[in-house]
Design a protein around this motif. Sequence first.
Motif, mmCIF file in Angstrom:
data_model
loop_
_atom_site.group_PDB
_atom_site.id
_atom_site.type_symbol
_atom_site.label_atom_id
_atom_site.label_comp_id
_atom_site.label_asym_id
_atom_site.label_seq_id
_atom_site.Cartn_x
_atom_site.Cartn_y
_atom_site.Cartn_z
ATOM 1 N N GLN A 206 30.323 0.509 11.389
ATOM 2 C CA GLN A 206 28.936 0.352 11.206
ATOM 3 C C GLN A 206 28.146 0.685 12.404
ATOM 4 O O GLN A 206 28.414 0.690 13.510
ATOM 5 N N THR A 207 26.950 1.439 11.778
ATOM 6 C CA THR A 207 26.114 1.866 13.086
ATOM 7 C C THR A 207 24.786 0.989 13.066
ATOM 8 O O THR A 207 24.367 0.669 12.015
ATOM 9 N N SER A 208 24.571 0.729 14.380
ATOM 10 C CA SER A 208 23.287 -0.341 14.500
ATOM 11 C C SER A 208 22.099 0.657 13.951
ATOM 12 O O SER A 208 22.027 1.735 13.890
ATOM 13 N N GLU A 209 20.730 -0.309 14.125
ATOM 14 C CA GLU A 209 19.639 0.370 14.059
ATOM 15 C C GLU A 209 19.242 0.844 15.269
ATOM 16 O O GLU A 209 19.586 0.265 16.210
ATOM 17 N N GLU A 210 18.412 2.017 15.522
ATOM 18 C CA GLU A 210 17.870 2.774 16.656
ATOM 19 C C GLU A 210 16.809 1.626 17.381
ATOM 20 O O GLU A 210 16.170 0.730 16.573
ATOM 21 N N ILE A 211 17.002 1.746 18.704
ATOM 22 C CA ILE A 211 16.031 0.612 19.541
ATOM 23 C C ILE A 211 15.334 1.589 20.587
ATOM 24 O O ILE A 211 16.082 2.606 20.982
#
Length: 456
Positions: free
Chosen positions: A333-338
């Motif tokens: 799973q890939t996280s949301e960008e910050i």
Amino acid sequence: MMDCPAVAPESVFSFMVFLFLPVQVHMQQNYVANLPTQITALSGSCVQIPCTFAPEDKLKNTNTIFGCWIKKNSAFLKTDSLVVFNGSTNIIKGFNHIEILGNLSQRECTTVFYDVMNNHTDNYYFRVEMKNPEEWKWTYAENPVYISVSHVPQPPILTPTHLQPVMEKTTVNLSCSAEAPCPKQPPTISWSKIPKSANITTQLKENPNKTQSVFSHVTFKASYMDNTKNISCTATYPRNTSNDSTVVTTMILRVLFSPKETHITVDPSDSVSVGTNVTLTCKSKANPNEMNYTWYKRGQEKKLDFGDKLTFNVDRTSGGWYFCTAENIHGTQTSEEIQLIVEKSQNKSLIIGCVGGISAFLLIFLLVTIFLRVQRVKASIIRETDVSDQGQEKHVQVNHIYHNSALTGAELEMPNDENDIHYGQIDFSTAQNKNATEKISGQETIYAEVHVSEKD
């Protein structure tokens, strides 16, 4: 009519055992009652004993049949035996009520003992009596049922007893059974920590030993949020007392799933300036929890680093959008960008200097404004005071001049004869230079010299 305490047939033929031994053994093998060996009852409730008996041939031409229950000892001649129920006379001893539910003519002898108490724990024997046209009696001494009375019911049974880990989104089937020693008042089963969408079915079923239990089945799709939940099955037994009895059985559900809720945290959380250290942390949930983490930055094809933490010293190129991936054996799973915002220290100093200069200018402007306003107020007060003093002075001078003139006129004698008139000359130019001013008791007096010359 004969009642249950009659002498058993085995005692009548005891003296001929050696002659009829094979026949007697054959008869005893046919005379069998099917009863559970032991049954647990709950105090303050009832207990139902499933029962069938043989032989069938004795029932073909029987018009009258009765059932009896004997406590402790099957031998009627012993003092410690007690006939608790006599169907021929409807006599009940030691219990409030006993009821045979089965049809004796069909070899069914299922019986309910009501309001069971602790002192009812013992062995119980079934006895049958038949009459018309042939009288026959038999006590099934070889098949007693032991009734065990307890204050606490048996806990329900969860199956499977050891649930193996299940994969997320697969179907989970669980079953919970609770004994129903009193089917007229069966226990109720409830579930906890199961999904709201779960399907539940509950019914009363007969066990292989003819006793009954309440069975409840639950079916649901496993979710990663169900992992490590303590799923409980609760059985509540009604009683003829103030409180019902409740027993619980619990199992832990373990769900295998790929990474979920992957996200990034930043320390420090505020905007950072050039030259400071910053740490990005990638967090995720998964089972198994052994995960590999990889870091990326938008606009860059290469991987930045590996591991759950990314620490670096900030420079002017560090700003931008960062994201991470979490991976275990079941998926990724890939996280949301910050976004990381970098503030330059020079700009910060300039802003601080500008703010300080503006604040100092405003303070000086405020002080000058207050000082000028105070000066104007003071000048106004002084002018008002001078005007008041000058007005008072003029008023006093006029009064004194008029007063002195009057006195001078009074002191001059008016001549009665024209010849006596003397003419004088007043020289104000000389007198003006010789004016003297005296202050007596806070007042000013003006004096003038008068020159009088005689005329010939």
